[in-house]
Design a protein around this motif. Structure first.
Motif, mmCIF file in Angstrom:
data_model
loop_
_atom_site.group_PDB
_atom_site.id
_atom_site.type_symbol
_atom_site.label_atom_id
_atom_site.label_comp_id
_atom_site.label_asym_id
_atom_site.label_seq_id
_atom_site.Cartn_x
_atom_site.Cartn_y
_atom_site.Cartn_z
ATOM 1 N N ASP A 119 29.787 -59.159 -29.232
ATOM 2 C CA ASP A 119 30.867 -60.037 -28.789
ATOM 3 C C ASP A 119 30.698 -60.359 -27.303
ATOM 4 N N PHE A 120 30.849 -61.626 -26.947
ATOM 5 C CA PHE A 120 30.629 -62.101 -25.578
ATOM 6 C C PHE A 120 31.518 -61.379 -24.570
ATOM 7 N N HIS A 121 32.768 -61.119 -24.938
ATOM 8 C CA HIS A 121 33.714 -60.528 -23.983
ATOM 9 C C HIS A 121 33.389 -59.066 -23.683
ATOM 10 N N LEU A 122 32.677 -58.387 -24.575
ATOM 11 C CA LEU A 122 32.199 -57.040 -24.259
ATOM 12 C C LEU A 122 31.125 -57.102 -23.181
ATOM 13 N N ILE A 123 30.305 -58.144 -23.223
ATOM 14 C CA ILE A 123 29.296 -58.340 -22.184
ATOM 15 C C ILE A 123 29.974 -58.633 -20.841
ATOM 16 N N GLU A 124 31.008 -59.496 -20.888
ATOM 17 C CA GLU A 124 31.721 -59.912 -19.684
ATOM 18 C C GLU A 124 32.429 -58.748 -18.995
ATOM 19 N N THR A 125 32.959 -57.818 -19.782
ATOM 20 C CA THR A 125 33.776 -56.733 -19.219
ATOM 21 C C THR A 125 33.020 -55.419 -19.066
ATOM 22 N N ASP A 126 31.706 -55.432 -19.312
ATOM 23 C CA ASP A 126 30.903 -54.202 -19.222
ATOM 24 C C ASP A 126 30.838 -53.713 -17.777
ATOM 25 N N GLU A 127 31.263 -52.456 -17.548
ATOM 26 C CA GLU A 127 31.293 -51.888 -16.197
ATOM 27 C C GLU A 127 30.172 -50.887 -15.951
ATOM 28 N N PHE A 128 29.418 -50.546 -17.005
ATOM 29 C CA PHE A 128 28.466 -49.445 -16.882
ATOM 30 C C PHE A 128 27.006 -49.884 -17.021
ATOM 31 N N GLY A 129 26.770 -51.169 -17.101
ATOM 32 C CA GLY A 129 25.389 -51.654 -17.192
ATOM 33 C C GLY A 129 24.766 -51.494 -18.557
ATOM 34 N N ILE A 130 25.588 -51.157 -19.572
ATOM 35 C CA ILE A 130 25.040 -50.964 -20.920
ATOM 36 C C ILE A 130 24.509 -52.282 -21.479
ATOM 37 N N ALA A 131 25.249 -53.367 -21.234
ATOM 38 C CA ALA A 131 24.828 -54.676 -21.747
ATOM 39 C C ALA A 131 23.479 -55.079 -21.159
ATOM 40 N N LYS A 132 23.299 -54.851 -19.881
ATOM 41 C CA LYS A 132 22.021 -55.187 -19.232
ATOM 42 C C LYS A 132 20.892 -54.354 -19.818
ATOM 43 N N GLU A 133 21.153 -53.066 -20.050
ATOM 44 C CA GLU A 133 20.149 -52.187 -20.648
ATOM 45 C C GLU A 133 19.813 -52.641 -22.068
ATOM 46 N N MET A 134 20.828 -53.066 -22.792
ATOM 47 C CA MET A 134 20.633 -53.557 -24.153
ATOM 48 C C MET A 134 19.754 -54.810 -24.158
ATOM 49 N N ARG A 135 20.038 -55.702 -23.215
ATOM 50 C CA ARG A 135 19.246 -56.929 -23.117
ATOM 51 C C ARG A 135 17.787 -56.613 -22.770
ATOM 52 N N GLU A 136 17.572 -55.661 -21.869
ATOM 53 C CA GLU A 136 16.205 -55.299 -21.465
ATOM 54 C C GLU A 136 15.431 -54.701 -22.627
ATOM 55 N N LYS A 137 16.106 -53.881 -23.429
ATOM 56 C CA LYS A 137 15.439 -53.312 -24.603
ATOM 57 C C LYS A 137 15.105 -54.411 -25.606
ATOM 58 N N ALA A 138 16.036 -55.340 -25.779
ATOM 59 C CA ALA A 138 15.811 -56.440 -26.709
ATOM 60 C C ALA A 138 14.604 -57.275 -26.276
ATOM 61 N N GLU A 139 14.500 -57.552 -24.996
ATOM 62 C CA GLU A 139 13.366 -58.335 -24.483
ATOM 63 C C GLU A 139 12.058 -57.578 -24.669
ATOM 64 N N LEU A 140 12.118 -56.276 -24.443
ATOM 65 C CA LEU A 140 10.925 -55.443 -24.518
ATOM 66 C C LEU A 140 10.329 -55.441 -25.921
ATOM 67 N N GLN A 141 11.199 -55.430 -26.933
ATOM 68 C CA GLN A 141 10.731 -55.298 -28.309
ATOM 69 C C GLN A 141 10.958 -56.561 -29.136
ATOM 70 N N PHE A 142 11.157 -57.684 -28.452
ATOM 71 C CA PHE A 142 11.325 -58.981 -29.132
ATOM 72 C C PHE A 142 12.495 -58.978 -30.110
ATOM 73 N N ILE A 143 13.528 -58.189 -29.811
ATOM 74 C CA ILE A 143 14.699 -58.117 -30.686
ATOM 75 C C ILE A 143 15.649 -59.266 -30.328
ATOM 76 N N PRO A 144 15.997 -60.130 -31.284
ATOM 77 C CA PRO A 144 16.933 -61.209 -30.961
ATOM 78 C C PRO A 144 18.303 -60.660 -30.564
ATOM 79 N N LEU A 145 18.843 -61.168 -29.456
ATOM 80 C CA LEU A 145 20.171 -60.791 -28.976
ATOM 81 C C LEU A 145 21.091 -61.990 -29.193
ATOM 82 N N ILE A 146 22.054 -61.847 -30.083
ATOM 83 C CA ILE A 146 22.964 -62.927 -30.430
ATOM 84 C C ILE A 146 24.365 -62.586 -29.942
#
Length: 531
Positions: free
Chosen positions: A153-180
């Protein structure tokens, strides 16, 4: 899994024959419970069509009804479901093994109703779905599973205070995992922010369920193509050496950071040059392909097999100590050397040697590979056909902690399947697991085994005779005992029942039929919270 399928069919047929041979009427409650058990277990062991028929039929019954059906009416009602399971059992063979490997989706949304609905829709498409209501709950699971797609959900990304969303995106990029990213509104501004964040797709409120599923399917298929062409060894189907560096970096970053264990194994085929010289390179290629396929069939979803070069392979094993890795590879070695290869009138068998090292936060990737290679060299020098550990962390002055897992389910097949899988569960060196199963809530509460000081994880069926799963949960929570962590195993489709379980204090729930892979990942996450 095959033995559980056979046992399930036999058990259902026995119960059906008992009904057919009887003369007494059957209470509606018993029919409901029969179909509930049938649906949950059938889907879990791989008979999805039979589970769907049972699910369609169960909607006509009421668990609270006092009505009864005659013997003839009962036979007629169950006939179609039983014919389906007999037909599926007849056509089921080893070819279905390939279809058992389903794609995994991680679904994260703060609204439980939306989460339940979309999880059900994705599961109808044949996906395994891990669902979470916030990023923190999904964080650990992100590394317990290897998702093929992440939907947030977009609003979880918007309100993330702990950098989890950024870490998730980096893992997705690393392993070609689509992030929707998904959104409950239609907003051009949010869409632009989402793509700027790094999303591969953005699904707003105006997207229909048909389009939603179509776009998810397309992204996952595209990822499969990219991974196969860029990161996969053409001959063996294992990952290639390009994947090794990034995978080791990720393993050291996450598993070691969280205090977990992970192991690196390097192994190669013994006397491979003699095979090529004696039988030709085409036979040598067959040996490589057969070894790779054998290991990929035997390993866990989260384990990574990489062809390092020539006849040499690397295996990365998360949540595994070097001692556990050595036992696992020794079992693989024993199984593979029992296989035979035939060339004209001559047959031969093949062995391999391996070296194991614990992955740590101090050693570089190159040092870890060198250590594993040294252990492999010692295995060769000691006579081959064996596995050697480079360095062991077995000496530990800390006392072993016991975590007890109780399986409470009235279905014998489900109890046996879960107990067997959990007994093979690989814990790290800090705790050990004890497993017991119970047919109903009463026998669970009567047993003093789980009432000591050790933590207890309860896998609790939602619908059981006499004491319902919700009643068991309520009693546990009324006792205000924090030692119990509860995961509901529910076949209930009603949203209110799931919400009620969560409100009563269930720590997690999984809907039958479910995947053993997903269940193990969820259990691992719950155990980490219990430690």
């Amino acid at each position: 899994m095959e033995k559980y399928r056979k046992k399930f069919v036999l058990n259902m047929m026995e119960k059906y024959e008992e009904i057919k041979s009887g003369n007494e009427s059957v209470p509606e409650k018993e029919l409901y419970q029969f179909l509930h058990t049938f649906k949950g277990t059938a889907g879990t062991v791989g008979y999805e069509q039979a589970a769907e028929k049972a699910e369609a039929l169960i909607t006509h019954f009421d668990l609270e009804s006092e009505r009864s059906f005659s013997n003839e009416e009962t036979i007629k009602l169950l006939e179609d479901v039983m014919d389906e399971i007999i037909e599926q059992a007849a056509i089921h063979n080893e070819e279905t093994k390939e279809t058992d490997v389903k794609r995994m989706i991680m679904l994260i949304h703060p609204n439980p109703m939306n989460l339940i609905e979309m999880k059900a829709n994705l599961e109808k498409e044949g996906y395994l779905v891990f669902a979470a209501m916030d990023l923190s709950k999904a964080h650990t699971a992100l590394y317990d599973m290897y998702p093929d797609c992440i939907i947030v959900d977009f609003h979880l990304i918007e309100t993330d205070e702990f950098g989890i969303a950024k870490e998730m995106r980096e893992k997705a990029e690393l392993q070609f995992i689509p992030l929707i990213l998904t959104d409950t509104v239609t907003s051009v501004s949010n869409r632009i922010k989402g793509y700027d964040f790094g999303a591969d797709d953005f699904l707003g409120q105006d997207v229909s369920i048909e389009e939603y599923l179509l776009r998810v399917n397309h992204k996952i298929k595209k990822r499969k193509t990219v991974v196969h062409s860029v990161l996969t060894d053409e001959l063996t189907g294992a990952f290639n050496r390009k994947f090794l560096e990034t995978q080791l970096n990720y393993m050291r970053y996450d598993f070691v950071r969280n205090g977990d264990h992970a192991s690196l194994v390097m192994f190669d085929i013994d006397h491979f040059k003699s095979i090529n010289d004696g039988f030709g390179h085409l036979i040598g290629d067959q040996v490589l392909k057969k070894l790779s396929r054998y290991i990929m069939d035997e390993k866990r979803r989260t384990d990574t097999l990489i062809r390092y070069g020539g006849e040499e392979f690397v295996l990365i094993l998360p949540d595994t100590t070097s001692s556990q890795a050595e036992k696992f590879l020794s079992r693989l070695l024993k199984g593979f050397r029992s296989k035979t290869f035939r060339v004209k009138e001559e047959t031969f068998s093949v062995t391999f040697s391996g070296g194991v090292v614990d992955i740590d936060s101090v050693s570089s990737n190159k040092e870890l590979l060198n250590q594993a290679d040294e252990a492999l060299y010692r295995a060769k020098a000691n006579g081959r056909n064996q596995v050697v550990i480079y360095e062991s962390n077995l000496v530990d002055s800390m006392p072993m902690k016991t975590i007890r897992i109780a399986v409470v389910d009235d279905d014998e097949i489900m109890r046996t399947l879960l107990t067997s899988q959990l007994q093979q569960f690989q814990p790290d060196g800090n705790y050990e697991i004890e497993v017991r199963s119970y047919r109903e809530g009463e026998s669970f509460f009567e047993d003093s085994w789980h009432q000591g000081n050790s933590s207890c994880l309860v896998l609790l069926d939602g619908i059981m005779p006499r004491m319902d799963g919700i009643e068991v949960l309520r009693k546990l929570r009324n006792e205000s005992n924090s030692r119990y962590t509860v995961m509901m195993l529910t076949g209930r489709k009603s949203e209110k029942d799931i919400v009620k379980a969560l409100e009563l204090g269930a720590d997690d729930y999984i809907t039958k039929p479910f995947s053993i892979v997903e269940l193990e990942a969820r259990i691992r996450r719950l155990i980490q919270k219990m430690m």
